[in-house]
Design a protein around this motif. Sequence first.
Motif, PDB file in Angstrom:
ATOM      1  N   THR A 133       0.828  -1.213   0.000  1.00  0.00           N
ATOM      2  CA  THR A 133       0.000   0.000   0.000  1.00  0.00           C
ATOM      3  C   THR A 133       0.860   1.260   0.000  1.00  0.00           C
ATOM      4  O   THR A 133       0.641   2.183  -0.795  1.00  0.00           O
ATOM      5  N   ASP A 134       1.824   1.303   0.890  1.00  0.00           N
ATOM      6  CA  ASP A 134       2.670   2.500   1.013  1.00  0.00           C
ATOM      7  C   ASP A 134       3.476   2.742  -0.256  1.00  0.00           C
ATOM      8  O   ASP A 134       3.694   3.897  -0.650  1.00  0.00           O
ATOM      9  N   ASP A 135       3.953   1.656  -0.897  1.00  0.00           N
ATOM     10  CA  ASP A 135       4.710   1.806  -2.144  1.00  0.00           C
ATOM     11  C   ASP A 135       3.862   2.477  -3.214  1.00  0.00           C
ATOM     12  O   ASP A 135       4.319   3.402  -3.905  1.00  0.00           O
ATOM     13  N   VAL A 136       2.632   2.007  -3.368  1.00  0.00           N
ATOM     14  CA  VAL A 136       1.753   2.569  -4.391  1.00  0.00           C
ATOM     15  C   VAL A 136       1.478   4.039  -4.100  1.00  0.00           C
ATOM     16  O   VAL A 136       1.572   4.904  -4.990  1.00  0.00           O
ATOM     17  N   VAL A 137       1.157   4.337  -2.860  1.00  0.00           N
ATOM     18  CA  VAL A 137       0.836   5.722  -2.490  1.00  0.00           C
ATOM     19  C   VAL A 137       2.057   6.619  -2.679  1.00  0.00           C
ATOM     20  O   VAL A 137       1.954   7.750  -3.170  1.00  0.00           O
ATOM     21  N   ARG A 151      -6.955  -7.092  -4.520  1.00  0.00           N
ATOM     22  CA  ARG A 151      -6.233  -6.426  -3.433  1.00  0.00           C
ATOM     23  C   ARG A 151      -7.251  -5.926  -2.406  1.00  0.00           C
ATOM     24  O   ARG A 151      -8.133  -5.113  -2.731  1.00  0.00           O
ATOM     25  N   ASP A 152      -7.117  -6.368  -1.155  1.00  0.00           N
ATOM     26  CA  ASP A 152      -8.077  -5.921  -0.155  1.00  0.00           C
ATOM     27  C   ASP A 152      -7.785  -4.513   0.352  1.00  0.00           C
ATOM     28  O   ASP A 152      -8.580  -3.918   1.078  1.00  0.00           O
ATOM     29  N   ASP A 153      -6.621  -3.947  -0.058  1.00  0.00           N
ATOM     30  CA  ASP A 153      -6.281  -2.583   0.340  1.00  0.00           C
ATOM     31  C   ASP A 153      -6.644  -1.567  -0.741  1.00  0.00           C
ATOM     32  O   ASP A 153      -6.214  -0.409  -0.672  1.00  0.00           O
ATOM     33  N   LEU A 154      -7.426  -1.975  -1.725  1.00  0.00           N
ATOM     34  CA  LEU A 154      -7.731  -1.079  -2.845  1.00  0.00           C
ATOM     35  C   LEU A 154      -8.397   0.211  -2.373  1.00  0.00           C
ATOM     36  O   LEU A 154      -8.034   1.304  -2.812  1.00  0.00           O
ATOM     37  N   ALA A 155      -9.382   0.105  -1.493  1.00  0.00           N
ATOM     38  CA  ALA A 155     -10.070   1.316  -1.024  1.00  0.00           C
ATOM     39  C   ALA A 155      -9.099   2.243  -0.289  1.00  0.00           C
ATOM     40  O   ALA A 155      -9.172   3.469  -0.435  1.00  0.00           O
ATOM     41  N   GLU A 156      -8.180   1.671   0.486  1.00  0.00           N
ATOM     42  CA  GLU A 156      -7.198   2.498   1.182  1.00  0.00           C
ATOM     43  C   GLU A 156      -6.292   3.217   0.191  1.00  0.00           C
ATOM     44  O   GLU A 156      -5.967   4.402   0.372  1.00  0.00           O
ATOM     45  N   ILE A 157      -5.878   2.513  -0.862  1.00  0.00           N
ATOM     46  CA  ILE A 157      -5.037   3.142  -1.886  1.00  0.00           C
ATOM     47  C   ILE A 157      -5.782   4.299  -2.545  1.00  0.00           C
ATOM     48  O   ILE A 157      -5.236   5.390  -2.732  1.00  0.00           O
ATOM     49  N   VAL A 158      -7.039   4.075  -2.893  1.00  0.00           N
ATOM     50  CA  VAL A 158      -7.842   5.135  -3.511  1.00  0.00           C
ATOM     51  C   VAL A 158      -7.982   6.314  -2.542  1.00  0.00           C
ATOM     52  O   VAL A 158      -7.828   7.481  -2.928  1.00  0.00           O
ATOM     53  N   ARG A 159      -8.233   6.011  -1.289  1.00  0.00           N
ATOM     54  CA  ARG A 159      -8.425   7.069  -0.285  1.00  0.00           C
ATOM     55  C   ARG A 159      -7.164   7.895  -0.106  1.00  0.00           C
ATOM     56  O   ARG A 159      -7.236   9.114   0.105  1.00  0.00           O
ATOM     57  N   ARG A 160      -6.009   7.276  -0.236  1.00  0.00           N
ATOM     58  CA  ARG A 160      -4.737   7.965  -0.008  1.00  0.00           C
ATOM     59  C   ARG A 160      -4.130   8.541  -1.286  1.00  0.00           C
ATOM     60  O   ARG A 160      -3.041   9.124  -1.239  1.00  0.00           O
ATOM     61  N   THR A 161      -4.818   8.394  -2.398  1.00  0.00           N
ATOM     62  CA  THR A 161      -4.361   9.029  -3.636  1.00  0.00           C
ATOM     63  C   THR A 161      -4.376  10.546  -3.458  1.00  0.00           C
ATOM     64  O   THR A 161      -5.323  11.092  -2.889  1.00  0.00           O
ATOM     65  N   ASP A 182      -4.933  14.419  -3.401  1.00  0.00           N
ATOM     66  CA  ASP A 182      -6.092  15.238  -3.767  1.00  0.00           C
ATOM     67  C   ASP A 182      -5.890  15.853  -5.149  1.00  0.00           C
ATOM     68  O   ASP A 182      -4.790  16.310  -5.487  1.00  0.00           O
ATOM     69  N   GLY A 183      -6.943  15.861  -5.926  1.00  0.00           N
ATOM     70  CA  GLY A 183      -6.896  16.455  -7.253  1.00  0.00           C
ATOM     71  C   GLY A 183      -6.530  15.490  -8.349  1.00  0.00           C
ATOM     72  O   GLY A 183      -6.606  15.837  -9.532  1.00  0.00           O
ATOM     73  N   MET A 184      -6.115  14.270  -7.996  1.00  0.00           N
ATOM     74  CA  MET A 184      -5.787  13.262  -9.000  1.00  0.00           C
ATOM     75  C   MET A 184      -7.011  12.375  -9.227  1.00  0.00           C
ATOM     76  O   MET A 184      -7.499  11.730  -8.309  1.00  0.00           O
ATOM     77  N   GLU A 185      -7.520  12.366 -10.467  1.00  0.00           N
ATOM     78  CA  GLU A 185      -8.685  11.544 -10.777  1.00  0.00           C
ATOM     79  C   GLU A 185      -8.324  10.067 -10.650  1.00  0.00           C
ATOM     80  O   GLU A 185      -7.275   9.625 -11.110  1.00  0.00           O
ATOM     81  N   THR A 186      -9.213   9.290 -10.027  1.00  0.00           N
ATOM     82  CA  THR A 186      -8.977   7.868  -9.842  1.00  0.00           C
ATOM     83  C   THR A 186      -9.998   7.053 -10.618  1.00  0.00           C
ATOM     84  O   THR A 186     -11.195   7.331 -10.573  1.00  0.00           O
ATOM     85  N   SER A 187      -9.520   6.048 -11.335  1.00  0.00           N
ATOM     86  CA  SER A 187     -10.423   5.149 -12.047  1.00  0.00           C
ATOM     87  C   SER A 187      -9.899   3.727 -11.918  1.00  0.00           C
ATOM     88  O   SER A 187      -8.775   3.495 -11.470  1.00  0.00           O
ATOM     89  N   ARG A 232     -18.258  -4.009  -2.929  1.00  0.00           N
ATOM     90  CA  ARG A 232     -17.212  -3.022  -2.671  1.00  0.00           C
ATOM     91  C   ARG A 232     -17.419  -1.691  -3.403  1.00  0.00           C
ATOM     92  O   ARG A 232     -16.663  -0.742  -3.163  1.00  0.00           O
ATOM     93  N   ALA A 233     -18.394  -1.589  -4.293  1.00  0.00           N
ATOM     94  CA  ALA A 233     -18.562  -0.359  -5.071  1.00  0.00           C
ATOM     95  C   ALA A 233     -18.799   0.849  -4.183  1.00  0.00           C
ATOM     96  O   ALA A 233     -18.177   1.905  -4.359  1.00  0.00           O
ATOM     97  N   ALA A 234     -19.702   0.718  -3.209  1.00  0.00           N
ATOM     98  CA  ALA A 234     -20.014   1.860  -2.338  1.00  0.00           C
ATOM     99  C   ALA A 234     -18.790   2.286  -1.542  1.00  0.00           C
ATOM    100  O   ALA A 234     -18.516   3.486  -1.382  1.00  0.00           O
ATOM    101  N   GLU A 235     -18.033   1.313  -1.031  1.00  0.00           N
ATOM    102  CA  GLU A 235     -16.822   1.605  -0.270  1.00  0.00           C
ATOM    103  C   GLU A 235     -15.810   2.355  -1.127  1.00  0.00           C
ATOM    104  O   GLU A 235     -15.168   3.310  -0.663  1.00  0.00           O
ATOM    105  N   LEU A 236     -15.660   1.949  -2.381  1.00  0.00           N
ATOM    106  CA  LEU A 236     -14.693   2.588  -3.265  1.00  0.00           C
ATOM    107  C   LEU A 236     -15.111   4.015  -3.601  1.00  0.00           C
ATOM    108  O   LEU A 236     -14.266   4.915  -3.676  1.00  0.00           O
ATOM    109  N   VAL A 237     -16.398   4.230  -3.808  1.00  0.00           N
ATOM    110  CA  VAL A 237     -16.875   5.592  -4.073  1.00  0.00           C
ATOM    111  C   VAL A 237     -16.646   6.470  -2.845  1.00  0.00           C
ATOM    112  O   VAL A 237     -16.208   7.619  -2.949  1.00  0.00           O
ATOM    113  N   ASP A 238     -16.937   5.934  -1.666  1.00  0.00           N
ATOM    114  CA  ASP A 238     -16.690   6.691  -0.430  1.00  0.00           C
ATOM    115  C   ASP A 238     -15.208   7.037  -0.292  1.00  0.00           C
ATOM    116  O   ASP A 238     -14.850   8.093   0.246  1.00  0.00           O
ATOM    117  N   ALA A 239     -14.342   6.144  -0.794  1.00  0.00           N
ATOM    118  CA  ALA A 239     -12.895   6.388  -0.712  1.00  0.00           C
ATOM    119  C   ALA A 239     -12.427   7.413  -1.725  1.00  0.00           C
ATOM    120  O   ALA A 239     -11.316   7.946  -1.600  1.00  0.00           O
TER     121      ALA A 239
END
Length: 358
Positions: A49-53, A77-87, A89-94, A105-112
């Motif tokens: 997770t930390d490497d990706v972020v 990857r069970d840390d996907l939502a955390e990675i999205v959350r830590r992307t 600010d201002g970087m579009e995530t898809s 997991r869709a709702a969790e990812l949108v919340d992230a």
Amino acid sequence: MLVDQFGREVSGVRVSLTDRCNFDCVYCHNEGLGDTRGPMEPQDDEMDTDDVVRFLEVAHEFDVEAVKFTGGEPMLRDDLAEIVRRTPDGMETSLTTNGTYLPDRAAELVDAGLDRVNVSQDALDPEAFAEVTKSGEYEAVIDGVLAALDAGLDPVKLNMVVFEATAGYVPEMVQHVAEREGLQLQLIEYMPELAGRPEWAIDIERVHGWLEDIALRVEQRSMHDRRRYFVEADAVAAATDETATDRFDTDGEPDGSGVGMVEIVDPVENEDFCANCHRVRVTHEGHLKGCLNRNDDLRSMGEMTKPEIRDAFREVVHNRVPYYGEYMVKEDGEWTINEEYIGTPPTSEGGRETAESD
């Protein structure tokens, strides 16, 4: 923003989180890596997770505007939502996914903070789907698309690879996205140099021609010189002598008069496709690469410290080359590697100087 030797700004990155997948699609260059164990912690050969972020934070320093998470199947990857959350600010995530884990997991990812999703779907019939994907998860994919729409990931883009086994399903897939609000379709040209089996390739211009004949209107995107077709469901039904029908198990009854957007991703004979590419890629192991179709230019980001990542990023951007037409040349009807681009030692100092110019 980093700029390569051909004047292309690098505004986006594609980050593979794993090469594992719970499907075993016949056209995939990772064929044989089917993994049905479900989401889990990163494996030993995968960036944590930390490497990706940390990589994304460096990319953000260079004004990269968007990241797409890919795989394999990134939702393993069970840390996907955390990675999205830590992307940053201002970087579009898809996300590009086969959709099987989206129901939970869709709702969790949108919340992230996930902004967009592409779902791979190559057929609308469960048996045809299983033949292509070697998976019995058809209903899970359909449910995943609905979950993404319910979570607000609108539009959901469906990715369909067009080759010998799927070409006959194109009309019903076009009709499908026209019937259902919130869906778009990307028809992706099969690339035999990634998966082999050149006999599976079809003439993608035939698909262009069919869509042009029935489209309400056609748009030409400057990015990659792509064409977008806006097609009525009734027009597809008239062209195929079939009745428009809703492919989702929902209470709503479509009236058959919707309009769907269909875009063709056709890099093989499209010289502008790679000439307008503004992305670099990261493998799940932490290697940067300038092009999806090259593996001779991999550049390790070492221990993933920020200085190492910066150096690798600058170097890979500087050493990017066009693909078709220069890096690849056609000889006797076959695409072969232009030896001019092989074996050239990477340049570091010069790469940094060029890449830092705005």
